[in-house]
Design an enzyme around this catalytic site. Structure first.
Site, PDB file in Angstrom:
ATOM      1  N   ASP A  52       0.847  -1.195   0.000  1.00  0.00           N
ATOM      2  CA  ASP A  52       0.000   0.000   0.000  1.00  0.00           C
ATOM      3  C   ASP A  52       0.883   1.246   0.000  1.00  0.00           C
ATOM      4  O   ASP A  52       1.469   1.608   1.018  1.00  0.00           O
ATOM      5  CB  ASP A  52      -0.903  -0.020   1.233  1.00  0.00           C
ATOM      6  CG  ASP A  52      -1.826   1.189   1.305  1.00  0.00           C
ATOM      7  OD1 ASP A  52      -1.757   2.047   0.390  1.00  0.00           O
ATOM      8  OD2 ASP A  52      -2.595   1.299   2.260  1.00  0.00           O
ATOM      9  N   GLU A 132      29.920  13.192   1.861  1.00  0.00           N
ATOM     10  CA  GLU A 132      30.619  13.066   3.146  1.00  0.00           C
ATOM     11  C   GLU A 132      29.552  12.863   4.222  1.00  0.00           C
ATOM     12  O   GLU A 132      28.671  13.702   4.384  1.00  0.00           O
ATOM     13  CB  GLU A 132      31.438  14.323   3.444  1.00  0.00           C
ATOM     14  CG  GLU A 132      32.505  14.638   2.407  1.00  0.00           C
ATOM     15  CD  GLU A 132      33.245  15.933   2.716  1.00  0.00           C
ATOM     16  OE1 GLU A 132      33.102  16.453   3.851  1.00  0.00           O
ATOM     17  OE2 GLU A 132      33.954  16.433   1.836  1.00  0.00           O
ATOM     18  N   GLU A 134      28.474  12.935   7.861  1.00  0.00           N
ATOM     19  CA  GLU A 134      28.736  13.402   9.220  1.00  0.00           C
ATOM     20  C   GLU A 134      27.572  13.004  10.109  1.00  0.00           C
ATOM     21  O   GLU A 134      26.407  13.080   9.706  1.00  0.00           O
ATOM     22  CB  GLU A 134      28.913  14.929   9.242  1.00  0.00           C
ATOM     23  CG  GLU A 134      30.131  15.401   8.456  1.00  0.00           C
ATOM     24  CD  GLU A 134      30.275  16.915   8.428  1.00  0.00           C
ATOM     25  OE1 GLU A 134      31.376  17.402   8.127  1.00  0.00           O
ATOM     26  OE2 GLU A 134      29.272  17.612   8.706  1.00  0.00           O
ATOM     27  N   GLU A 214      35.073  14.279  13.899  1.00  0.00           N
ATOM     28  CA  GLU A 214      34.838  15.631  13.370  1.00  0.00           C
ATOM     29  C   GLU A 214      34.927  16.665  14.491  1.00  0.00           C
ATOM     30  O   GLU A 214      35.268  16.359  15.629  1.00  0.00           O
ATOM     31  CB  GLU A 214      33.477  15.699  12.668  1.00  0.00           C
ATOM     32  CG  GLU A 214      33.554  15.756  11.147  1.00  0.00           C
ATOM     33  CD  GLU A 214      34.266  16.988  10.610  1.00  0.00           C
ATOM     34  OE1 GLU A 214      34.485  17.965  11.372  1.00  0.00           O
ATOM     35  OE2 GLU A 214      34.634  16.993   9.421  1.00  0.00           O
ATOM     36  N   GLU A 222      32.821  11.407  11.090  1.00  0.00           N
ATOM     37  CA  GLU A 222      32.641  11.480   9.636  1.00  0.00           C
ATOM     38  C   GLU A 222      33.200  10.235   8.968  1.00  0.00           C
ATOM     39  O   GLU A 222      34.272   9.748   9.329  1.00  0.00           O
ATOM     40  CB  GLU A 222      33.321  12.710   9.041  1.00  0.00           C
ATOM     41  CG  GLU A 222      33.198  12.781   7.523  1.00  0.00           C
ATOM     42  CD  GLU A 222      33.812  14.032   6.913  1.00  0.00           C
ATOM     43  OE1 GLU A 222      34.513  13.909   5.896  1.00  0.00           O
ATOM     44  OE2 GLU A 222      33.592  15.127   7.466  1.00  0.00           O
ATOM     45  N   HIS A 271      28.100  17.060   2.683  1.00  0.00           N
ATOM     46  CA  HIS A 271      28.692  17.734   1.526  1.00  0.00           C
ATOM     47  C   HIS A 271      28.715  16.778   0.344  1.00  0.00           C
ATOM     48  O   HIS A 271      29.043  15.601   0.497  1.00  0.00           O
ATOM     49  CB  HIS A 271      30.118  18.196   1.834  1.00  0.00           C
ATOM     50  CG  HIS A 271      30.235  18.973   3.106  1.00  0.00           C
ATOM     51  ND1 HIS A 271      31.381  19.013   3.858  1.00  0.00           N
ATOM     52  CD2 HIS A 271      29.327  19.742   3.778  1.00  0.00           C
ATOM     53  CE1 HIS A 271      31.196  19.765   4.924  1.00  0.00           C
ATOM     54  NE2 HIS A 271      29.950  20.203   4.900  1.00  0.00           N
ATOM     55  N   ARG A 342      35.462  27.198   3.162  1.00  0.00           N
ATOM     56  CA  ARG A 342      34.357  26.442   3.741  1.00  0.00           C
ATOM     57  C   ARG A 342      33.152  27.306   4.097  1.00  0.00           C
ATOM     58  O   ARG A 342      32.123  26.786   4.514  1.00  0.00           O
ATOM     59  CB  ARG A 342      34.862  25.688   4.973  1.00  0.00           C
ATOM     60  CG  ARG A 342      35.719  24.487   4.619  1.00  0.00           C
ATOM     61  CD  ARG A 342      36.309  23.808   5.845  1.00  0.00           C
ATOM     62  NE  ARG A 342      36.854  22.487   5.524  1.00  0.00           N
ATOM     63  CZ  ARG A 342      38.029  22.279   4.957  1.00  0.00           C
ATOM     64  NH1 ARG A 342      38.787  23.328   4.648  1.00  0.00           N
ATOM     65  NH2 ARG A 342      38.452  21.067   4.688  1.00  0.00           N
ATOM     66  N   GLU A 361      32.401  20.884  -4.469  1.00  0.00           N
ATOM     67  CA  GLU A 361      31.424  20.298  -3.546  1.00  0.00           C
ATOM     68  C   GLU A 361      30.350  21.316  -3.202  1.00  0.00           C
ATOM     69  O   GLU A 361      30.629  22.516  -3.051  1.00  0.00           O
ATOM     70  CB  GLU A 361      32.108  19.807  -2.267  1.00  0.00           C
ATOM     71  CG  GLU A 361      32.766  20.886  -1.452  1.00  0.00           C
ATOM     72  CD  GLU A 361      33.240  20.416  -0.085  1.00  0.00           C
ATOM     73  OE1 GLU A 361      32.641  19.478   0.469  1.00  0.00           O
ATOM     74  OE2 GLU A 361      34.203  21.001   0.435  1.00  0.00           O
ATOM     75  N   ARG A 363      28.124  22.372  -0.267  1.00  0.00           N
ATOM     76  CA  ARG A 363      28.287  22.173   1.166  1.00  0.00           C
ATOM     77  C   ARG A 363      26.987  22.309   1.964  1.00  0.00           C
ATOM     78  O   ARG A 363      26.968  22.034   3.159  1.00  0.00           O
ATOM     79  CB  ARG A 363      29.317  23.172   1.709  1.00  0.00           C
ATOM     80  CG  ARG A 363      30.718  22.921   1.185  1.00  0.00           C
ATOM     81  CD  ARG A 363      31.729  23.912   1.759  1.00  0.00           C
ATOM     82  NE  ARG A 363      31.801  23.880   3.210  1.00  0.00           N
ATOM     83  CZ  ARG A 363      32.479  22.979   3.915  1.00  0.00           C
ATOM     84  NH1 ARG A 363      33.128  22.011   3.292  1.00  0.00           N
ATOM     85  NH2 ARG A 363      32.498  23.029   5.241  1.00  0.00           N
TER      86      ARG A 363
END
Length: 476
Positions: A52, A132, A134, A214, A222, A271, A342, A361, A363
Site C-alpha cells: 500500500d 561526506e 557526518e 569531526e 565522519e 557535503h 568552507r 562540492e 556544502r
C-alpha cells in the site's frame, strides 16, 4: 542462469533462510518486508511484492496499490539479521491492466530519469558524486513531546560537560567544545566502532575513503566514501545510514544524522562532491580556467547557485536543517563559490588537481534529505546552468576567496543568502521548480505532495512551545 537461480545459488552458499526487500518512502526512510526462502521464485521479478503506497506517503488511498520489483544485483547478506537473511533493494511500479509501469514518484525512478535526461541533453554521459557522511554518536538520547511538556537530552561519555563526573569511569579524557577535529585516542572513544562500520560498508560494496572524528566534541564523526555513479551512490547513501545506525545500536549506542542535535556545537552536513564525464573524459577540467575549472563547470556552478534556495527544499528538508545553516560553525550561509573556502556554498577543493578528479562540492546538503531526490535535484539544477550558460561570476556570486563570515553588515547585505527556515525553502521551491520538471524528471504532482507534506510538518513543529521560550518569557 536466470535471475532467481542466481539469488538461490547465493542463498545455498550462505545457508540463507529469509529474503528481505527494502523500499524507500517519500521522506527517505527504508521500509521492508520479508519472506521465507521457500516463497521465493521467478514470479517475484515479474509480479513483484504488492504493498500500500499511501502508507509510504506517495499516493491517494484510492490509487495506492503498487508492486516492488527487486533487483537481483543488489542482493547482499544483511549483517544485522539474527536469522541468515538476504537483502535486496529495487524499484516500485504501479499496477496496470496489461503491464506494470514504473511509479513516477518513487525516489529511485526520479534519480534514474535525471541521469537519463543528462545523457539526452548531451551535457555528459555520467555524473560521479561523493557524499561526506557526518553524524553524532551518543550513549543515550531521551525526548518527549506532549501537551504537558517538551524536552530532549543527549549524552556521551566523551563530552566536555562530563569532566566533573565523580565516578571511576571518569579518566579525564573528555573532548573540548568544538575541539574534536581528528582527535586521537584515548579521547577518540569511537575509533574501533567507526572501523567496524567501514568494514561493514566495504563488505556491502561501498568503497570507504577514510573516517575520522569531526569538530563536534560530543561525538561528531565522519565517514567519507569514494566517488561513484549518482544512482548507485544514492543506494549506498541509504545503505550507509542503515549500517551506521545499526552498528551503533549493536554496541548499545545511538547514531543520528540530524543536522543540529547539540546546541552551540558543529552541525552535521552531507557535503556532495560532483564531476561530469563525457566520452570517458572529464567535463569540469580546464588548466587555464579559474581553479582549473572549465567553462562548463562554471555554468554548472551557476545553475546550482541560481537555484540554491529551492534546492534546499530537497537537500535540507527538515526544520532542524536551518539550525545548522548559521554563521560560525563551518556551515555555508551565503550563496557563492570559491577555492578552499568552507564558508561558501560551493567549495572547490585545492587538493583535487588532476583532470579526472577536478571537481567542486556543494556544502549545504544534510542527511535528512531523501538522497535520490536530493542528488537528482542537484543534477537538474546544474544542467539548467549549462543549458542556459549561467555564469556565476557575471551574476556576482564569486569567486569569494575570503572569509564570508567576516564581511561588514553592508557587504553581507549585498550577498544572497540561503533560506533561513524550511518555510523559506518551500516558498522558493513553489516559485522555482521548472528546472526540475523538464522531461518529467520530477512530476508536478510529486512537487505538490512534497510542498504540502513539508508545510504541514513545519507548521506542526512551529506550534509546539519550546523550552527556551519558558526561559525567555515565563516571568513576563
Amino acid at each position: 542462469m536466470g535471475k532467481s537461480e542466481k539469488v538461490l545459488q547465493l542463498c545455498r552458499e550462505n545457508s540463507i533462510r529469509m529474503i528481505d526487500f527494502k523500499m524507500v518512502d517519500l521522506d527517505g526512510r527504508w521500509r521492508h518486508i520479508t519472506i521465507p526462502l521457500e516463497r521465493f521464485g521467478d514470479s517475484i521479478f515479474t509480479q513483484g511484492i504488492g504493498f500500500d503506497g499511501s502508507n509510504y506517503g506517495y499516493a491517494p488511498i484510492e490509487k495506492s496499490d503498487m508492486v516492488f520489483i527487486p533487483d537481483p544485483d543488489s542482493a547482499v547478506i544483511d549483517p544485522f539479521a539474527e536469522i541468515p537473511t538476504l537483502s535486496m533493494t529495487g524499484d516500485v511500479c504501479v499496477i496496470g491492466t496489461d503491464e506494470n509501469k514504473p511509479f513516477d514518484q518513487y525516489p529511485r525512478n526520479v534519480a534514474l530519469r535525471a541521469a537519463e535526461y543528462m545523457k539526452q541533453s548531451g551535457a555528459a554521459d555520467s555524473i560521479a558524486i561523493g557524499p561526506e557522511f557526518e553524524f553524532y554518536l551518543f550513549d543515550t538520547v531521551n525526548y518527549q513531546v506532549s501537551p504537558r511538556g517538551a524536552s530532549y537530552a543527549v549524552d556521551t561519555r566523551q563530552a566536555e560537560w562530563n569532566t566533573g563526573l565523580a565516578d571511576t569511569g571518569n579518566l579525564g579524557y573528555e573532548v573540548k567544545h568544538k575541539g574534536g577535529y581528528h582527535i586521537a585516542a584515548p579521547q577518540d572513544i569511537s575509533y574501533n566502532l567507526r572501523s567496524k562500520m567501514c568494514m561493514l560498508m566495504e563488505d556491502w560494496g561501498i568503497r570507504v575513503k577514510y573516517h575520522h572524528h569531526e569538530v563536534g566534541g560530543p561525538g561528531q564523526l565522519e565517514i567519507e566514501v569514494e566517488l561513484g555513479e549518482m544512482v548507485d551512490m544514492a543506494d549506498k547513501t541509504m545503505i550507509t545510514k542503515y549500517i551506521v545506525k545499526n552498528a551503533a545500536a549493536a554496541e548499545g549506542r545511538t547514531a543520528t544524522f540530524m543536522p543540529k542535535p547539540v546546541y552551540q556545537e558543529a552541525g552535521s552536513g552531507m557535503h556532495v562532491h560532483m564531476l561530469l564525464f563525457k566520452d570517458g573524459k572529464p567535463v569540469f577540467y580546464d588548466k587555464d580556467g579559474y581553479s582549473s575549472l572549465s567553462r562548463e563547470a562554471h555554468y554548472f556552478i551557476g545553475g546550482l547557485l541560481k537555484h540554491a534556495p529551492s534546492l534546499c527544499a530537497w537537500t535540507n528538508p527538515s526544520t532542524n536543517s536551518y539550525k545548522r545553516l548559521v554563521p560560525g560553525f563551518e556551515a555555508p550561509v551565503t550563496i557563492g563559490y570559491a577555492t578552499s573556502n568552507r564558508s561558501a556554498v560551493i567549495r572547490i577543493p585545492a587538493y583535487a588537481k588532476t583532470p579526472e578528479l577536478k571537481r567542486f562540492e556543494l556544502r549545504s546538503p544534510d542527511a535528512t534529505a531523501n538522497p535520490y531526490y536530493a542528488y537528482a535535484a542537484i543534477l537538474m539544477a546544474g544542467l539548467d546552468g549549462m543549458e542556459k550558460q549561467i555564469d556565476p561570476q557575471a551574476n556576482g556570486w564569486g569567486p569569494y576567496d575570503y572569509n564570508l563570515y567576516e564581511l561588514s553588515p553592508e557587504q553581507q547585505a549585498r550577498i544572497r543568502s540561503l533560506p533561513k527556515s524550511l518555510d523559506e525553502a518551500l516558498d522558493a521551491l513553489e516559485q522555482d521548480h521548472d528546472y526540475l520538471t523538464k522531461n518529467g524528471v520530477f512530476p508536478e504532482r510529486l512537487i505538490q505532495i512534497w510542498l504540502e507534506r513539508k508545510r504541514k510538518e513545519s507548521r506542526a513543529i512551529s506550534q509546539i512551545p519550546h523550552p527556551a521560550e519558558f526561559g525567555a518569557y515565563y516571568d513576563l
